[in-house]
Design a protein around this motif. Structure first.
Motif, mmCIF file in Angstrom:
data_model
loop_
_atom_site.group_PDB
_atom_site.id
_atom_site.type_symbol
_atom_site.label_atom_id
_atom_site.label_comp_id
_atom_site.label_asym_id
_atom_site.label_seq_id
_atom_site.Cartn_x
_atom_site.Cartn_y
_atom_site.Cartn_z
ATOM 1 N N SER A 1 -13.539 -2.543 7.359
ATOM 2 C CA SER A 1 -12.052 -2.190 6.806
ATOM 3 C C SER A 1 -11.571 -3.299 6.010
ATOM 4 N N ASP A 2 -10.400 -2.861 5.277
ATOM 5 C CA ASP A 2 -9.713 -3.602 4.266
ATOM 6 C C ASP A 2 -9.020 -4.617 4.996
ATOM 7 N N ASN B 1 -1.949 4.013 7.413
ATOM 8 C CA ASN B 1 -2.369 3.084 6.803
ATOM 9 C C ASN B 1 -1.439 2.592 5.737
ATOM 10 N N LYS C 1 -2.725 -5.116 5.072
ATOM 11 C CA LYS C 1 -3.930 -4.787 5.379
ATOM 12 C C LYS C 1 -3.912 -4.581 6.750
ATOM 13 N N GLU D 1 -7.609 -8.926 5.284
ATOM 14 C CA GLU D 1 -7.395 -10.454 4.821
ATOM 15 C C GLU D 1 -8.296 -11.603 5.461
ATOM 16 N N LYS E 1 1.061 -1.289 -0.077
ATOM 17 C CA LYS E 1 -0.097 -0.051 -0.003
ATOM 18 C C LYS E 1 0.770 1.239 0.047
ATOM 19 N N GLY F 1 -13.516 3.883 -5.971
ATOM 20 C CA GLY F 1 -12.684 4.283 -4.804
ATOM 21 C C GLY F 1 -11.839 5.377 -4.772
#
Length: 373
Positions: A341-342, A96, A295, A344, A49, A75
């Motif tokens: 939230s993002d 993040n 994530k 896994e 990210k 997004g």
């Protein structure tokens, strides 16, 4: 006489001006930096990210009198806002991200990548004091030599890697390695601080495998090589264990997770409750294999369940600001954070994550386990 301390002594996050892992590009025109960042991000975005920090080149820009947020279903969100750079705000804004790439012509960063551009030697000389952790050089022309000021600053300059500006793959791989070097250490966190109201006795002291379940759970995590802590209330003891006392009183597991990050905001925690007797070495092996530090969390979910199980979850350090932001809104449910939230998600059979809350459930599962022996 004990010295008065005005503020609580807290562990600081390992931050630069933007985030824990930031790299500045120095020594070439701004357009070339943006072009390279775009190409690197195309290579790495699925695994890392990434954010890019730059300065506006608009001479006549004026801060808006109202902030605009333009959302798109994809997004893509465009923000026009009256925001002035402040390192304390930027560290939250970029918390993040696994990597912040910085235009070093405008802002410094903890690490640097230096371009060897014959037109920019003076620019490098001006910034030489900022170049305290150079990761590699990028040549804009074939066989161009390292600048004299860099040779003086880095007598070992021949050991520093050099890439061509067109070698995007090699540059991207090196930057990916920088990110992988910064993956937070993972600890174990066993929750034994609950009141066990429905059970009527401390669930961590119940025995399914011949020892108290709290000890059994600690052993499961330690057998995976994790330094393991036990989350406890202020009035609670855990002999011969590393403990983290609940600093967010009355918030249940949510408070235990926040307390762990308050203790050390730079490390991740595999959080495990003691009322999950079917959690096994194999299940933890699967969870660890699927860990995704990109994530905020890697969470277990039963195949027929709608929601993740927050108490069999790896919580990354980047989750801490998210947890606190939900708390500021009046929410203390870790599952709500996972849902929104993002994350896994690791799906397993439902029976592997059955929990035990009442004496009848305890007796039934003990019988089941005895049958399986």
């Amino acid at each position: 006489m004990k010295k008065h301390r005005k503020h609580a002594k807290l562990t600081l996050r390992n931050n630069g001006d933007f985030g824990p892992n930031e790299v500045a590009f120095v020594g070439v025109k701004c357009g070339a930096i943006l072009d390279l960042v775009t190409k690197i991000s195309a290579e790495l975005h699925a695994r890392v990210k990434i954010a890019y920090a730059d300065a506006s080149h608009g001479k006549d820009n004026i801060a808006p009198v109202f902030d605009t947020y333009t959302y798109h279903a994809s997004g893509d969100t465009i923000i026009s806002s009256d925001i002035k750079k402040n390192i304390f705000n930027e560290r939250i804004r970029f918390s993040n991200y696994d990597l912040v790439l910085v235009n070093g012509n405008h802002f410094p960063a903890k690490k640097q990548i230096v371009f060897l551009d014959p037109e920019k030697e003076n620019s490098i000389e001006k910034r030489i004091e900022q170049l305290n952790d150079v990761q590699f050089f990028i040549r804009t022309q074939k066989d161009f030599e390292v600048f004299s000021c860099l040779k003086e600053k880095y007598p070992n300059y021949k050991e520093i890697p050099v890439y061509s500006i067109n070698d995007i793959s090699a540059i991207s791989i090196h930057i990916l390695q920088l990110v992988q070097q910064e993956v937070p250490k993972l600890n174990g966190l066993v929750l034994i601080g609950g009141k066990s109201t429905r059970m009527g006795e401390d669930k961590s002291q119940l025995s399914y495998y011949g020892i108290p379940q709290g000890d059994y759970t600690v052993q499961l995590l330690e057998n995976k090589g994790l330094e393991t802590y036990v989350s406890v209330r202020a009035d609670q003891k855990a002999e011969n264990r590393k403990t983290i006392e609940d600093a967010f009183v009355g918030l249940g597991p949510f408070g235990a997770i926040c307390s762990a990050f308050r203790e050390n905001p730079n490390e991740a925690y595999l959080v495990l409750a003691t009322d999950l007797p079917y959690v096994s070495d194999e299940l933890l092996k699967t969870l660890l294999k699927k860990r995704n530090p990109k994530k905020i969390a890697t969470a277990i979910k039963g195949k027929s369940s709608k929601f993740m199980e927050p108490l069999i979850t790896i919580w990354e350090p980047k989750a801490y600001p998210v947890l606190l932001s939900y708390l500021a809104q009046g929410y203390s449910c870790p599952r709500k954070i996972l849902i929104n939230s993002d994350v896994e998600i690791v799906e397993v059979e439902d029976d592997l994550i059955r929990n035990v809350n009442t004496p009848d459930e305890f007796e039934n599962i003990k019988q089941e386990l005895n049958t399986l022996k």
